[in-house]
Each structure stands twice: as structure tokens, then as C-alpha cells.
Scaffold this motif. Sequence first.
Motif, mmCIF file in Angstrom:
data_model
loop_
_atom_site.group_PDB
_atom_site.id
_atom_site.type_symbol
_atom_site.label_atom_id
_atom_site.label_comp_id
_atom_site.label_asym_id
_atom_site.label_seq_id
_atom_site.Cartn_x
_atom_site.Cartn_y
_atom_site.Cartn_z
ATOM 1 N N ASP A 100 0.842 -1.154 -0.033
ATOM 2 C CA ASP A 100 -0.265 -0.213 -0.027
ATOM 3 C C ASP A 100 0.809 1.229 -0.032
ATOM 4 N N ALA A 101 2.030 1.237 0.652
ATOM 5 C CA ALA A 101 2.936 2.393 0.733
ATOM 6 C C ALA A 101 3.638 2.589 -0.890
ATOM 7 N N LEU A 102 3.989 1.519 -1.304
ATOM 8 C CA LEU A 102 4.703 1.623 -2.648
ATOM 9 C C LEU A 102 4.060 0.791 -3.648
ATOM 10 N N SER A 103 3.344 1.543 -4.449
ATOM 11 C CA SER A 103 2.014 0.767 -5.220
ATOM 12 C C SER A 103 2.145 0.847 -6.820
ATOM 13 N N GLY A 104 3.161 1.457 -7.303
ATOM 14 C CA GLY A 104 3.251 1.202 -8.870
ATOM 15 C C GLY A 104 4.258 2.309 -9.111
ATOM 16 N N ASN A 105 4.642 1.931 -10.601
ATOM 17 C CA ASN A 105 5.862 2.817 -11.150
ATOM 18 C C ASN A 105 5.338 3.725 -11.845
ATOM 19 N N PRO A 106 6.211 4.825 -12.102
ATOM 20 C CA PRO A 106 7.647 5.268 -11.615
ATOM 21 C C PRO A 106 7.488 5.461 -10.232
ATOM 22 N N GLN A 107 8.522 5.332 -9.257
ATOM 23 C CA GLN A 107 8.655 5.810 -8.007
ATOM 24 C C GLN A 107 9.932 7.348 -7.935
ATOM 25 N N PHE A 108 9.292 8.216 -7.142
ATOM 26 C CA PHE A 108 10.124 9.290 -7.198
ATOM 27 C C PHE A 108 11.053 9.137 -5.963
ATOM 28 N N VAL A 109 12.422 9.729 -5.862
ATOM 29 C CA VAL A 109 12.954 9.387 -4.594
ATOM 30 C C VAL A 109 13.680 10.990 -4.533
ATOM 31 N N SER A 110 13.017 11.610 -3.399
ATOM 32 C CA SER A 110 13.708 12.723 -2.918
ATOM 33 C C SER A 110 14.657 12.451 -1.752
ATOM 34 N N THR A 111 15.563 13.450 -1.586
ATOM 35 C CA THR A 111 16.595 13.347 -0.449
ATOM 36 C C THR A 111 17.043 14.726 0.037
ATOM 37 N N ILE A 112 17.155 14.911 1.251
ATOM 38 C CA ILE A 112 17.751 15.944 1.809
ATOM 39 C C ILE A 112 18.531 15.650 3.468
ATOM 40 N N GLY A 113 19.717 16.256 3.495
ATOM 41 C CA GLY A 113 20.257 15.930 4.547
ATOM 42 C C GLY A 113 21.688 16.766 4.695
ATOM 43 N N TRP A 114 22.510 15.934 5.666
ATOM 44 C CA TRP A 114 23.810 16.623 5.906
ATOM 45 C C TRP A 114 24.947 15.553 6.124
ATOM 46 N N ARG A 115 26.122 15.902 5.446
ATOM 47 C CA ARG A 115 27.202 15.174 5.192
ATOM 48 C C ARG A 115 28.303 15.463 5.998
ATOM 49 N N TRP A 116 28.965 14.768 6.820
ATOM 50 C CA TRP A 116 30.188 15.129 7.502
ATOM 51 C C TRP A 116 31.310 14.316 7.104
ATOM 52 N N GLN A 117 32.125 14.749 6.013
ATOM 53 C CA GLN A 117 33.079 13.887 5.625
ATOM 54 C C GLN A 117 32.422 12.518 5.129
ATOM 55 N N ARG A 118 32.969 11.310 5.778
ATOM 56 C CA ARG A 118 32.212 9.979 5.041
ATOM 57 C C ARG A 118 30.952 9.684 5.630
ATOM 58 N N PHE A 119 30.479 10.416 6.585
ATOM 59 C CA PHE A 119 29.093 10.096 7.433
ATOM 60 C C PHE A 119 28.070 10.822 6.937
#
Length: 148
Positions: A100-119
Amino acid sequence: MLAAPLAAQAASPIDVGVGVSATRENETTVVATAAWMPEWRRTAHGVLRWELGAIYVRARDNTRFDLDEDVGVVHGGARYERDNGFTAGFGVGAQIGQTDALSGNPQFVSTIGWRWQRFSLLARHISNASIKQPNDGETMLVAAWRFR
């Protein structure tokens, strides 16, 4: 000289992450992610990268929604990483499995965040933008480690 661009691509970073995802009524589960992120171009304050990745969303049992199947999403897009650590990205993908959460193509992936060197600590959302119902989507918090 011809092998230099191929060697540079082979040395591109790979991010591997684990986290938790929630959907309607905060039904949570474990997620795992992996992404190959070759550099596309450098800007004055960061770098724009291609992102080719996969996200695994583990099934949930004993919910009143149809969430009892593992789902994978393979996606491609771009991610911008500022030199100060801020990161944001967007991509389009195809899913394997259905809930029910992922129910058909296409799927769109959005990302936001923070990076500290490798993490990195990333908030991600996967949804089909109401192309097919139901369209609950998955919203996740992922901790990732970068390998080079």
C-alpha cells in the motif's frame, strides 16, 4: 590517457546506509540503501553527482494495511553536495514488489540531509506522486557511510 576517465569513474564514491522508514499511521520498518555517485561537475560551493542506487524496504507484519511484502526500488538521478555538508537530491526509479505504501511505477526518490566527511544523515521519501493509488509512500531516516 584513454583509461584515465574510466579509472576516475571506478574510484567514485559508494554510499551504504541503514535506517528506519515510516508510512501511514507510523508503521515503521528497517531500510537499507546503496548508491554509486560519480562526480558530474564541480560548482563554486559544492559538487553535483549522478546517483545510481537501490533502496530495500523490509516488509511489516501485523498491520491493518497491505505492507507484508519486501520492496526494492532501483533509481537514478542527481545529488548536490555543498562544501558545508548540506546535501539534496532527486531521482526516478522502478520498484520490485508492491505494498500500500509503494504501489506502482515510476517511483520518485527525494533526499535532503547533511554530510560530515564520510558520514551522512539523510531524510528520504519515496512516492509515485499519486500516479497509482494507494499512494502512501515511504519516509525514512538513513545513516550512510561513504566508501571510496
